[in-house]
Design a protein around this motif. Structure first.
Motif, mmCIF file in Angstrom:
data_model
loop_
_atom_site.group_PDB
_atom_site.id
_atom_site.type_symbol
_atom_site.label_atom_id
_atom_site.label_comp_id
_atom_site.label_asym_id
_atom_site.label_seq_id
_atom_site.Cartn_x
_atom_site.Cartn_y
_atom_site.Cartn_z
ATOM 1 N N THR A 43 60.931 9.402 -0.622
ATOM 2 C CA THR A 43 59.877 10.053 -1.392
ATOM 3 C C THR A 43 59.984 9.673 -2.871
ATOM 4 O O THR A 43 58.973 9.397 -3.524
ATOM 5 C CB THR A 43 59.966 11.586 -1.248
ATOM 6 O OG1 THR A 43 59.843 11.914 0.138
ATOM 7 C CG2 THR A 43 58.890 12.282 -2.047
ATOM 8 N N ALA A 44 61.194 9.641 -3.378
ATOM 9 C CA ALA A 44 61.407 9.411 -4.811
ATOM 10 C C ALA A 44 61.035 7.987 -5.238
ATOM 11 O O ALA A 44 60.461 7.809 -6.317
ATOM 12 C CB ALA A 44 62.862 9.705 -5.166
ATOM 13 N N PHE A 47 57.250 7.560 -5.520
ATOM 14 C CA PHE A 47 56.803 8.430 -6.606
ATOM 15 C C PHE A 47 57.114 7.785 -7.954
ATOM 16 O O PHE A 47 56.265 7.722 -8.842
ATOM 17 C CB PHE A 47 57.475 9.796 -6.491
ATOM 18 C CG PHE A 47 57.042 10.767 -7.547
ATOM 19 C CD1 PHE A 47 55.846 11.443 -7.419
ATOM 20 C CD2 PHE A 47 57.836 11.002 -8.662
ATOM 21 C CE1 PHE A 47 55.437 12.338 -8.392
ATOM 22 C CE2 PHE A 47 57.432 11.884 -9.645
ATOM 23 C CZ PHE A 47 56.233 12.555 -9.507
ATOM 24 N N TRP A 48 58.338 7.291 -8.099
ATOM 25 C CA TRP A 48 58.735 6.614 -9.326
ATOM 26 C C TRP A 48 57.856 5.388 -9.572
ATOM 27 O O TRP A 48 57.406 5.157 -10.696
ATOM 28 C CB TRP A 48 60.205 6.200 -9.244
ATOM 29 C CG TRP A 48 60.595 5.247 -10.320
ATOM 30 C CD1 TRP A 48 60.960 5.556 -11.595
ATOM 31 C CD2 TRP A 48 60.620 3.825 -10.218
ATOM 32 N NE1 TRP A 48 61.210 4.409 -12.298
ATOM 33 C CE2 TRP A 48 61.014 3.315 -11.470
ATOM 34 C CE3 TRP A 48 60.352 2.926 -9.190
ATOM 35 C CZ2 TRP A 48 61.138 1.969 -11.726
ATOM 36 C CZ3 TRP A 48 60.478 1.574 -9.450
ATOM 37 C CH2 TRP A 48 60.864 1.104 -10.698
ATOM 38 N N VAL A 50 54.819 4.712 -8.610
ATOM 39 C CA VAL A 50 53.450 5.050 -8.999
ATOM 40 C C VAL A 50 53.417 5.661 -10.395
ATOM 41 O O VAL A 50 52.567 5.315 -11.223
ATOM 42 C CB VAL A 50 52.816 6.005 -7.959
ATOM 43 C CG1 VAL A 50 51.508 6.576 -8.464
ATOM 44 C CG2 VAL A 50 52.606 5.268 -6.641
ATOM 45 N N MET A 51 54.332 6.559 -10.686
ATOM 46 C CA MET A 51 54.321 7.251 -11.968
ATOM 47 C C MET A 51 54.656 6.336 -13.143
ATOM 48 O O MET A 51 54.173 6.547 -14.255
ATOM 49 C CB MET A 51 55.293 8.442 -11.951
ATOM 50 C CG MET A 51 54.857 9.541 -11.002
ATOM 51 S SD MET A 51 53.184 10.159 -11.297
ATOM 52 C CE MET A 51 53.416 11.025 -12.817
ATOM 53 N N VAL A 65 53.453 2.287 -0.957
ATOM 54 C CA VAL A 65 53.499 3.717 -0.617
ATOM 55 C C VAL A 65 53.331 3.901 0.887
ATOM 56 O O VAL A 65 54.031 4.716 1.501
ATOM 57 C CB VAL A 65 52.436 4.503 -1.416
ATOM 58 C CG1 VAL A 65 52.281 5.914 -0.879
ATOM 59 C CG2 VAL A 65 52.794 4.527 -2.885
#
Length: 130
Positions: A43-44, A47-48, A50-51, A65
């Motif tokens: 998950t991380a 997320f990293w 994309v952010m 993703v």
């Protein structure tokens, strides 16, 4: 006279497994923790990515993703749902494969139909000019 309690069956003794010879493991604390940490990592990382904008192309980001999502689904199936070729005599895996095939056929068929309907439909302006 026979003992009336000699032939009673404890309904809770088999915990719903029946007597099918299925002695699949329900996992250990270590396997649950391993699954949990893999889930957190899976998950991380996306997320990293994309952010922070690690991928300039949105299509590449979406693909990455989705790959991590599929990996996450597999981790959940193995570590939390305890699905393997051995569980339930292989029927659980067969049901999963059958479900995946049906979903792929349904989704690809729907996309194919929508694409061809969009391509072959008369534009609204051309219909108004008739």
């Amino acid at each position: 006279m026979s003992d009336p309690h000699a032939h009673t069956h404890d309904a809770h003794a088999d915990h719903g497994h029946g007597d099918h010879g299925d002695h699949a493991s329900h996992g250990t604390r270590g396997s649950y923790l391993k699954g949990f940490f893999l889930s957190v990592i899976l998950t991380a990382i996306p997320f990293w990515a994309v952010m922070t904008g690690a991928f300039k192309d949105p299509s590449t980001a979406a693909l990455v993703v989705m790959v991590f999502a599929v990996a996450q689904i597999i981790v959940h199936m193995i570590y939390f749902l305890h699905m393997s070729g051995k569980s339930e005599g292989g029927w659980t895996m067969m049901a999963l494969i059958f479900t995946i095939i049906l979903v792929v056929i349904t989704l690809s068929g729907s996309i194919w139909v929508m694409y061809h309907m969009n391509t072959n439909m008369m534009p609204m302006q051309a219909a108004a000019d008739m």
